[in-house]
Design an enzyme around this catalytic site. Structure first.
Site, PDB file in Angstrom:
ATOM      1  N   SER A  12      55.657 -50.892  96.198  1.00 17.23           N
ATOM      2  CA  SER A  12      54.923 -49.638  96.036  1.00 17.23           C
ATOM      3  C   SER A  12      54.842 -49.284  94.565  1.00 17.23           C
ATOM      4  O   SER A  12      55.760 -49.591  93.788  1.00 17.23           O
ATOM      5  CB  SER A  12      55.628 -48.498  96.783  1.00 17.23           C
TER       6      SER A  12
ATOM      7  N   TYR B 104      63.256 -44.440  98.610  1.00 15.56           N
ATOM      8  CA  TYR B 104      62.070 -45.260  98.850  1.00 15.56           C
ATOM      9  C   TYR B 104      61.754 -46.098  97.618  1.00 15.56           C
ATOM     10  O   TYR B 104      61.515 -47.308  97.719  1.00 15.56           O
ATOM     11  CB  TYR B 104      60.899 -44.350  99.194  1.00 15.56           C
TER      12      TYR B 104
END
Length: 256
Positions: A147, A162
């Site tokens: 990401s 995350y």
């Protein structure tokens, strides 16, 4: 030299059950390119239903199974079952992941474990199992999904756990690329920016989409198809000399 791609080849996708998710869109896209598709999702019913839709739409073989990829035994058993049901495994694209908007100072042990176990450990367990088969065949493609949050230190919907887990995926695929390259297996990562899916906190309104797009250089946020197309290239026969790389699909949000 790698072995040639078989005429009948299968890609395994994790996290492919969400109706608006990247995994589902990628399943349909790859099936349209002739890939047989094996789907793993924590929602087994969704995985089975999606597989049936993919097979009907594109005339390929497809199978779905439910498994929590963070559970090593479940992840291995799921790949075992898909391998038994479908033609030769050639590729993996590991989409399974969970978001985490919790501010860092409020992250407790349960939240940290939840996010890291699915996003990083789950990617590892499925990758390791698929890799055993790819090495045995002498050809294969592995794609992990990172990401832009990992590269920029957050700044998106999800925060520290995350970002840390997604950064770990980059290290994972680079190490796998180095170890498995001699066996004809490539490993790469895709790093999406803001994509219009439910992991971004639900359906995005036009105002929020515009605000997210303003951080990049293109006048829109991404779509699942944008990521699906990147995955299609990285698992293709044409990408045989591309390994250990991170392909950003983020509208220019992070340039390096």
């Amino acid at each position: 030299m790698s072995a040639p791609f078989p005429a009948e080849r299968t890609v395994v996708l994790t996290g492919a059950g969400s109706p608006r998710g990247i995994g589902r869109a990628t399943a349909f896209h790859l099936a349209g390119l002739g890939w047989n598709v094996g789907l793993i999702d924590v929602d087994g019913d969704a995985a089975v239903a999606t597989a049936a839709e993919v097979a009907a739409a594109h005339g390929v073989r497809a199978a779905g199974i439910g498994a929590d990829v963070a559970d090593r035994a479940a992840a291995v058993a799921a790949v075992d079952a898909l391998e038994d049901a479908l033609p030769q495994l050639v590729a993996l694209v590991a989409f399974a992941g969970v978001s985490s908007p919790v501010p860092y100072l409020e992250v407790d042990e349960a939240e940290w474990r939840r996010v890291v176990s699915v996003n990083l450990e789950g990617t590892h367990w499925v990758t390791q199992r698929v890799a055993r088969s790819l090495v045995g065949h002498g050809v294969g493609r592995i794609v992990g999904v990172s990401s832009v949050s990992a590269q920029r230190g957050g700044g998106t919907y999800s925060k520290t756990p995350y970002s840390a887990a997604k950064a770990g995926i980059v290290g994972l695929v680079r190490s796998v690329a180095r170890e498995l390259g001699p066996h004809g297996v490539t490993a790469n990562a895709i790093s999406p920016g803001p994509i219009d899916t439910d992991i971004m906190g639900g359906t995005l309104g036009e105002e929020r989409k515009a605000a997210m797009a303003a951080d990049g250089v293109l006048p829109r946020i991404g779509t699942p198809r944008d990521v699906a197309a990147a995955a299609a290239y990285l698992i293709s026969a044409d990408a045989g000399f591309v390994t250990g790389q991170t392909l950003n699909v983020d509208g220019g949000l992070y340039m390096h």
